[in-house]
Design a protein around this motif. Structure first.
Motif, PDB file in Angstrom:
ATOM      1  N   THR A  35       0.844  -1.194   0.000  1.00 21.55           N
ATOM      2  CA  THR A  35       0.000   0.000   0.000  1.00 21.55           C
ATOM      3  C   THR A  35       0.878   1.242   0.000  1.00 21.55           C
ATOM      4  O   THR A  35       2.065   1.178   0.328  1.00 21.55           O
ATOM      5  N   SER A  36       0.285   2.364  -0.354  1.00 22.06           N
ATOM      6  CA  SER A  36       1.012   3.634  -0.320  1.00 22.06           C
ATOM      7  C   SER A  36       0.006   4.770  -0.197  1.00 22.06           C
ATOM      8  O   SER A  36      -1.194   4.590  -0.421  1.00 22.06           O
ATOM      9  N   GLY A  37       0.506   5.942   0.185  1.00 14.58           N
ATOM     10  CA  GLY A  37      -0.326   7.129   0.258  1.00 14.58           C
ATOM     11  C   GLY A  37      -1.508   6.981   1.193  1.00 14.58           C
ATOM     12  O   GLY A  37      -1.413   6.371   2.262  1.00 14.58           O
ATOM     13  N   PRO A  38      -2.674   7.506   0.788  1.00 16.54           N
ATOM     14  CA  PRO A  38      -3.862   7.445   1.651  1.00 16.54           C
ATOM     15  C   PRO A  38      -4.288   6.017   1.993  1.00 16.54           C
ATOM     16  O   PRO A  38      -4.795   5.766   3.086  1.00 16.54           O
ATOM     17  N   ARG A  39      -4.093   5.077   1.069  1.00 15.81           N
ATOM     18  CA  ARG A  39      -4.476   3.680   1.347  1.00 15.81           C
ATOM     19  C   ARG A  39      -3.626   3.113   2.482  1.00 15.81           C
ATOM     20  O   ARG A  39      -4.127   2.387   3.346  1.00 15.81           O
ATOM     21  N   ARG A  40      -2.341   3.447   2.497  1.00  6.28           N
ATOM     22  CA  ARG A  40      -1.497   2.975   3.586  1.00  6.28           C
ATOM     23  C   ARG A  40      -1.904   3.629   4.898  1.00  6.28           C
ATOM     24  O   ARG A  40      -1.945   2.971   5.944  1.00  6.28           O
ATOM     25  N   ALA A  41      -2.202   4.937   4.854  1.00  9.52           N
ATOM     26  CA  ALA A  41      -2.614   5.625   6.079  1.00  9.52           C
ATOM     27  C   ALA A  41      -3.870   4.986   6.654  1.00  9.52           C
ATOM     28  O   ALA A  41      -3.970   4.754   7.869  1.00  9.52           O
ATOM     29  N   ARG A  42      -4.843   4.663   5.800  1.00  5.89           N
ATOM     30  CA  ARG A  42      -6.069   4.028   6.283  1.00  5.89           C
ATOM     31  C   ARG A  42      -5.782   2.634   6.827  1.00  5.89           C
ATOM     32  O   ARG A  42      -6.316   2.236   7.873  1.00  5.89           O
ATOM     33  N   ALA A  43      -4.939   1.879   6.108  1.00  5.06           N
ATOM     34  CA  ALA A  43      -4.626   0.519   6.556  1.00  5.06           C
ATOM     35  C   ALA A  43      -3.895   0.534   7.889  1.00  5.06           C
ATOM     36  O   ALA A  43      -4.162  -0.296   8.772  1.00  5.06           O
ATOM     37  N   MET A  44      -2.965   1.472   8.064  1.00  3.93           N
ATOM     38  CA  MET A  44      -2.233   1.558   9.325  1.00  3.93           C
ATOM     39  C   MET A  44      -3.159   1.975  10.462  1.00  3.93           C
ATOM     40  O   MET A  44      -3.045   1.485  11.591  1.00  3.93           O
ATOM     41  N   SER A  45      -4.092   2.880  10.176  1.00  6.23           N
ATOM     42  CA  SER A  45      -5.055   3.268  11.197  1.00  6.23           C
ATOM     43  C   SER A  45      -5.920   2.076  11.600  1.00  6.23           C
ATOM     44  O   SER A  45      -6.207   1.872  12.788  1.00  6.23           O
ATOM     45  N   MET A  46      -6.323   1.278  10.614  1.00  4.80           N
ATOM     46  CA  MET A  46      -7.124   0.094  10.915  1.00  4.80           C
ATOM     47  C   MET A  46      -6.326  -0.932  11.704  1.00  4.80           C
ATOM     48  O   MET A  46      -6.857  -1.582  12.613  1.00  4.80           O
ATOM     49  N   TYR A  47      -5.038  -1.058  11.372  1.00  8.30           N
ATOM     50  CA  TYR A  47      -4.208  -1.989  12.146  1.00  8.30           C
ATOM     51  C   TYR A  47      -4.101  -1.536  13.598  1.00  8.30           C
ATOM     52  O   TYR A  47      -4.255  -2.338  14.528  1.00  8.30           O
ATOM     53  N   GLY A  48      -3.819  -0.255  13.804  1.00  9.22           N
ATOM     54  CA  GLY A  48      -3.699   0.243  15.166  1.00  9.22           C
ATOM     55  C   GLY A  48      -4.988   0.079  15.952  1.00  9.22           C
ATOM     56  O   GLY A  48      -4.981  -0.303  17.130  1.00  9.22           O
ATOM     57  N   ALA A  49      -6.133   0.354  15.288  1.00  8.27           N
ATOM     58  CA  ALA A  49      -7.420   0.180  15.958  1.00  8.27           C
ATOM     59  C   ALA A  49      -7.663  -1.286  16.285  1.00  8.27           C
ATOM     60  O   ALA A  49      -8.156  -1.623  17.375  1.00  8.27           O
ATOM     61  N   THR A  50      -7.314  -2.165  15.356  1.00  6.11           N
ATOM     62  CA  THR A  50      -7.482  -3.603  15.592  1.00  6.11           C
ATOM     63  C   THR A  50      -6.623  -4.069  16.750  1.00  6.11           C
ATOM     64  O   THR A  50      -7.068  -4.857  17.604  1.00  6.11           O
ATOM     65  N   ALA A  51      -5.379  -3.589  16.803  1.00 10.01           N
ATOM     66  CA  ALA A  51      -4.470  -4.006  17.872  1.00 10.01           C
ATOM     67  C   ALA A  51      -4.991  -3.568  19.236  1.00 10.01           C
ATOM     68  O   ALA A  51      -5.045  -4.363  20.185  1.00 10.01           O
ATOM     69  N   GLY A  52      -5.375  -2.307  19.353  1.00 14.32           N
ATOM     70  CA  GLY A  52      -5.875  -1.826  20.635  1.00 14.32           C
ATOM     71  C   GLY A  52      -7.150  -2.516  21.056  1.00 14.32           C
ATOM     72  O   GLY A  52      -7.310  -2.909  22.216  1.00 14.32           O
ATOM     73  N   LEU A  53      -8.094  -2.684  20.108  1.00 13.53           N
ATOM     74  CA  LEU A  53      -9.351  -3.358  20.420  1.00 13.53           C
ATOM     75  C   LEU A  53      -9.108  -4.814  20.816  1.00 13.53           C
ATOM     76  O   LEU A  53      -9.765  -5.335  21.726  1.00 13.53           O
ATOM     77  N   SER A  54      -8.152  -5.464  20.160  1.00 13.56           N
ATOM     78  CA  SER A  54      -7.861  -6.867  20.468  1.00 13.56           C
ATOM     79  C   SER A  54      -7.388  -7.043  21.901  1.00 13.56           C
ATOM     80  O   SER A  54      -7.734  -8.028  22.571  1.00 13.56           O
ATOM     81  N   MET A  55      -6.582  -6.090  22.383  1.00 17.06           N
ATOM     82  CA  MET A  55      -6.034  -6.215  23.731  1.00 17.06           C
ATOM     83  C   MET A  55      -7.123  -6.095  24.794  1.00 17.06           C
ATOM     84  O   MET A  55      -7.074  -6.769  25.821  1.00 17.06           O
ATOM     85  N   VAL A  56      -8.131  -5.245  24.550  1.00 20.74           N
ATOM     86  CA  VAL A  56      -9.240  -5.125  25.503  1.00 20.74           C
ATOM     87  C   VAL A  56     -10.238  -6.260  25.299  1.00 20.74           C
ATOM     88  O   VAL A  56     -10.681  -6.904  26.249  1.00 20.74           O
ATOM     89  N   ALA A  57     -10.583  -6.524  24.031  1.00 23.70           N
ATOM     90  CA  ALA A  57     -11.584  -7.546  23.738  1.00 23.70           C
ATOM     91  C   ALA A  57     -11.113  -8.931  24.154  1.00 23.70           C
ATOM     92  O   ALA A  57     -11.935  -9.789  24.505  1.00 23.70           O
ATOM     93  N   GLY A  58      -9.798  -9.171  24.133  1.00 22.16           N
ATOM     94  CA  GLY A  58      -9.291 -10.475  24.545  1.00 22.16           C
ATOM     95  C   GLY A  58      -9.687 -10.807  25.973  1.00 22.16           C
ATOM     96  O   GLY A  58     -10.108 -11.935  26.273  1.00 22.16           O
ATOM     97  N   GLN A  59      -9.592  -9.824  26.851  1.00 23.04           N
ATOM     98  CA  GLN A  59      -9.940 -10.046  28.246  1.00 23.04           C
ATOM     99  C   GLN A  59     -11.453 -10.240  28.407  1.00 23.04           C
ATOM    100  O   GLN A  59     -11.897 -11.082  29.190  1.00 23.04           O
ATOM    101  N   VAL A  60     -12.238  -9.464  27.661  1.00 20.67           N
ATOM    102  CA  VAL A  60     -13.698  -9.622  27.709  1.00 20.67           C
ATOM    103  C   VAL A  60     -14.090 -11.004  27.199  1.00 20.67           C
ATOM    104  O   VAL A  60     -14.887 -11.722  27.814  1.00 20.67           O
ATOM    105  N   LEU A  61     -13.524 -11.395  26.055  1.00 23.99           N
ATOM    106  CA  LEU A  61     -13.831 -12.692  25.457  1.00 23.99           C
ATOM    107  C   LEU A  61     -13.430 -13.837  26.385  1.00 23.99           C
ATOM    108  O   LEU A  61     -14.156 -14.830  26.514  1.00 23.99           O
ATOM    109  N   GLY A  62     -12.274 -13.699  27.032  1.00 25.97           N
ATOM    110  CA  GLY A  62     -11.829 -14.739  27.948  1.00 25.97           C
ATOM    111  C   GLY A  62     -12.829 -14.971  29.068  1.00 25.97           C
ATOM    112  O   GLY A  62     -13.154 -16.124  29.406  1.00 25.97           O
ATOM    113  N   GLY A  63     -13.334 -13.894  29.652  1.00 27.02           N
ATOM    114  CA  GLY A  63     -14.313 -14.036  30.726  1.00 27.02           C
ATOM    115  C   GLY A  63     -15.583 -14.707  30.260  1.00 27.02           C
ATOM    116  O   GLY A  63     -16.131 -15.582  30.943  1.00 27.02           O
ATOM    117  N   VAL A  64     -16.072 -14.319  29.082  1.00 19.63           N
ATOM    118  CA  VAL A  64     -17.307 -14.905  28.557  1.00 19.63           C
ATOM    119  C   VAL A  64     -17.122 -16.392  28.277  1.00 19.63           C
ATOM    120  O   VAL A  64     -17.976 -17.223  28.630  1.00 19.63           O
TER     121      VAL A  64
END
Length: 477
Positions: free
Chosen positions: A141-170
């Protein structure tokens, strides 16, 4: 002399242009990026059940967490290098298959020590898998597509760290087919099968146009240095700080200096070492990494301490302890969607604002713990967790984008490996330091005061990230 602009002839000589990463391919690699982070946190609320079922002592239970984290951290840069050399899709598929098999081994483990061994192997599989995610995004990727992909990766990483604990409890409380805690690992098996099918169809193969052989001395020294630091900090308190823990900590500075000397010598000789010191000349990478360290230490320490406090201190079920952080996950996800637009207007000052919001959230959580203990639940945590989640969403995704924004495509694997190693080592360090602080203070102060004290220490790490954010490059590529 090289320039950033190359003629078609030069690009052709360097190798074929990598195919673009489409939407389905991006979702596939993001799934691969989520699994290792989910599994770092998913066991936090399952540990009490594992201990009862397998008759595991506290030091062995800590190894269930530490074995995964240490193996993951020490092998990440090597995983990035192997992807550059052998092909990133190939390593992604191989790492995903190994992650599924080792998850199955964790879920079927008959004894505590078998589970520890399987978790170490699972961490090694994660180290082969995760660097290929960022490297593939950087290379396709490059340009705006890379910026969007990197933003999605960062959001996925942060959400995964919180959601992992929620999912584990359930999952633990749901006791699917009588599996109990084993379901937190077995759930990975069908997910990895789906990811393997998708990867074969949607993820393009990329590799470095100038792959370098594996840096054997650097790999060994980095593994020894990180193990010498993380193993005693993680196991020391539970084991009573025996002599080996102090000897290991004393050896860390020497091993770190030896690693740097070997890498600098290789870099000056024109080879590509495991962690090229020249990579740190990139201002955005250097300053972003310095900020990721205290952020990740505070984040992982908070997640571990909250899980222990709610389950052991308030005798909440695994489901209740996990769902207590569901508001943080929901707000993180919603806020991360607005991140790219905010960055386009305000640049890296969004990260500073995120740190201030996170600090306010942690302060509210500490106040709630002080005033409502032992009735700290979802309602009491909601205001602070929501603010903290919003603040984290305005930091982590943007930091990932900043760190890799100027890394050349041919060093995508090395750059992503360095970043994920720093993050993972800091996550493990956070559990070891803030977790040990909390557990050490509990007998003398009681659970409430130990929790509040630990949250105030985390607040200091948030203040540090706010100060460091002011030194980030104002504009983000």
């Amino acid at each position: 002399m090289t320039t950033h602009t190359q003629s078609p002839a030069v690009r052709a000589a360097a190798g074929p242009v990598a195919p673009a990463l489409g939407g389905p391919g991006l979702l596939t690699v993001l799934l691969g990026g989520a699994l290792p982070l989910i599994d770092f946190f998913i066991v936090n609320v399952a540990l009490p059940t594992i201990g009862r079922d397998l008759s595991a002592s506290e030091p062995v239970l800590e190894l269930v967490v530490a074995g995964y984290g240490i193996a993951y951290a020490v092998l990440l840069v090597l995983g990035g290098r192997l992807g550059d050399l052998l092909g990133r899709r190939r390593l992604f598929v191989g790492g995903m298959a190994a992650f599924g098999l080792t998850s199955l081994a964790c879920g079927l483990a008959p004894t505590a020590w078998t589970l520890v061994a399987a978790r170490v192997a699972q961490g090694a599989a994660a180290a082969a898998l995760l660097p290929q995610v960022l490297a593939t995004i950087q290379a396709t990727t490059s340009g705006p597509r890379r910026a969007r992909a990197m933003s999605m990766y960062g959001a996925t990483a942060g959400l995964s760290m919180v959601a992992g604990q929620v999912l584990g409890g359930v999952l633990v409380s749901a006791d699917v087919l009588g599996s109990g805690w084993r379901s937190v690992f077995l759930v990975n098996v069908p997910v990895t099968i789906v990811a393997l099918v998708l990867a074969a169809r949607t993820v393009p193969e990329t590799r470095s146009p100038r792959p370098e052989p594996v840096d054997g001395p650097g790999t060994v020294l980095l593994a020894l240095a990180l193990t010498a630091l993380l193993a005693p900090l993680t196991e020391g308190r539970a084991a009573g700080w025996p002599l080996w823990t102090w000897l290991s900590l004393a050896a860390f500075p020497g091993l770190a200096c030896a690693f740097y000397a070997v890498e600098r010598r290789a870099d000056r000789a024109g080879r590509t070492p495991l962690v090229p010191p020249s990579l740190f000349r990139i201002l955005s990478l250097r300053r972003g990494l310095v900020m990721v360290l205290p952020f990740s230490v505070g984040f992982s320490g908070f997640m571990f301490v909250i899980a222990v406090a709610l389950q052991q201190g308030e005798r909440q079920s695994a489901t209740a302890a996990g769902l207590a952080l569901a508001p943080m996950a929901a707000v993180f996800f919603a806020t991360s969607l607005a991140g790219p637009r905010l960055v386009a207007r305000w640049g890296s000052r969004v990260v500073t604002a995120g740190g201030l919001l996170q600090g306010a959230g942690v302060a509210l959580i500490a106040l709630a713990a002080w005033r409502t203990w032992p009735d700290l639940g979802v309602a009491q945590l909601l205001p602070g967790a929501a603010l903290a989640g919003a603040g984290q969403a305005l930091q982590l995704p943007i930091l990932f984008r900043i760190i890799l924004s100027e890394v050349p495509a041919d060093r995508a694997g090395v750059g992503s490996g360095v970043m994920t190693t720093a993050q993972q080592a800091a996550l493990a360090l956070g559990v070891a330091t803030l977790g040990s602080l909390f557990l050490s203070l509990t007998p003398a102060l009681g659970m409430r005061d130990a929790l509040v004290t630990t949250l105030l220490v985390q607040l200091a790490t948030v203040a540090l990230t706010v100060g460091l954010s002011l030194r980030l490059p104002r504009s983000i590529g």
